[in-house]
Design a protein around this motif. Structure first.
Motif, mmCIF file in Angstrom:
data_model
loop_
_atom_site.group_PDB
_atom_site.id
_atom_site.type_symbol
_atom_site.label_atom_id
_atom_site.label_comp_id
_atom_site.label_asym_id
_atom_site.label_seq_id
_atom_site.Cartn_x
_atom_site.Cartn_y
_atom_site.Cartn_z
ATOM 1 N N UNK A 172 33.095 75.982 13.203
ATOM 2 C CA UNK A 172 31.848 76.663 13.524
ATOM 3 C C UNK A 172 31.144 77.025 12.219
ATOM 4 N N UNK A 173 29.881 76.618 12.119
ATOM 5 C CA UNK A 173 29.100 76.851 10.909
ATOM 6 C C UNK A 173 27.883 77.701 11.242
ATOM 7 N N UNK A 174 27.703 78.822 10.564
ATOM 8 C CA UNK A 174 26.484 79.592 10.784
ATOM 9 C C UNK A 174 25.265 78.761 10.366
ATOM 10 N N UNK A 175 24.222 78.861 11.121
ATOM 11 C CA UNK A 175 22.974 78.183 10.813
ATOM 12 C C UNK A 175 21.825 79.102 11.230
ATOM 13 N N UNK A 176 20.624 78.682 11.043
ATOM 14 C CA UNK A 176 19.471 79.513 11.401
ATOM 15 C C UNK A 176 18.707 78.876 12.555
ATOM 16 N N UNK A 177 18.129 79.691 13.431
ATOM 17 C CA UNK A 177 17.242 79.148 14.450
ATOM 18 C C UNK A 177 16.077 78.418 13.766
ATOM 19 N N UNK A 178 15.629 77.324 14.380
ATOM 20 C CA UNK A 178 14.580 76.514 13.753
ATOM 21 C C UNK A 178 13.787 75.750 14.803
ATOM 22 N N UNK A 192 19.888 78.150 18.477
ATOM 23 C CA UNK A 192 21.193 78.709 18.144
ATOM 24 C C UNK A 192 21.315 79.102 16.678
ATOM 25 N N UNK A 193 22.151 80.093 16.426
ATOM 26 C CA UNK A 193 22.456 80.513 15.052
ATOM 27 C C UNK A 193 23.831 80.004 14.640
ATOM 28 N N UNK A 194 24.298 78.962 15.329
ATOM 29 C CA UNK A 194 25.617 78.394 15.033
ATOM 30 C C UNK A 194 25.619 76.916 15.382
ATOM 31 N N UNK A 195 26.324 76.146 14.569
ATOM 32 C CA UNK A 195 26.526 74.718 14.827
ATOM 33 C C UNK A 195 28.027 74.473 14.943
ATOM 34 N N UNK A 196 28.457 73.776 15.993
ATOM 35 C CA UNK A 196 29.874 73.472 16.187
ATOM 36 C C UNK A 196 30.129 71.988 15.972
ATOM 37 N N UNK A 197 31.244 71.684 15.340
ATOM 38 C CA UNK A 197 31.680 70.309 15.139
ATOM 39 C C UNK A 197 33.139 70.205 15.542
ATOM 40 N N UNK A 198 33.555 68.988 15.842
ATOM 41 C CA UNK A 198 34.955 68.771 16.185
ATOM 42 C C UNK A 198 35.673 68.084 15.032
#
Length: 123
Positions: free
Chosen positions: A49-55, A31-37
């Protein structure tokens, strides 16, 4: 074959011309996104929602590669092929991240990740 089949022989190749032998586990974060509550004081819940990089986190056999060169090198395309399952993972515009840790008892390098601009799964 993909779906209910996992594992088997896997290879890592780079557009820079080297090939790595995987050891242990490989974990792909596509995913290119990380979600938190976030829970508000009234009990309602919001999502951030935080943009992130595939890894991908992995460990490999110590083949004598110069990891300073890998960490400081240009971006490359890295491909991981799962031979028995028919799944291929394509990391485009990738670079190495982390701090390599070389285990001199069993020849394993850990502490490294592939981080990429783009990720695609085939199969």
């Amino acid at each position: 074959m993909a779906g209910k089949d996992f594992g088997g022989k896997m290879t890592v190749t780079s557009s820079a011309g080297y090939r790595l032998s995987l050891r242990g586990t490989i974990s792909v974060m596509p995913s290119a996104q990380s979600n938190d509550s976030v829970t508000n004081q009234d009990g309602s819940v919001d999502r951030t929602m935080t943009p992130t990089a595939p890894a991908a986190e992995l460990s490999v056999r110590d083949d004598g590669l110069d990891w300073n060169t890998r960490l400081n090198g240009p971006r490359e395309n890295i491909t991981i092929v799962e031979e028995q399952t028919g799944v291929t993972h394509l990391f485009t515009g990738a670079f190495w991240s982390g701090r390599p840790s070389l285990n001199r008892i069993n020849g394993e390098i850990g502490g490294i990740s592939i981080v990429a601009d783009y990720y695609r799964r085939l199969g």
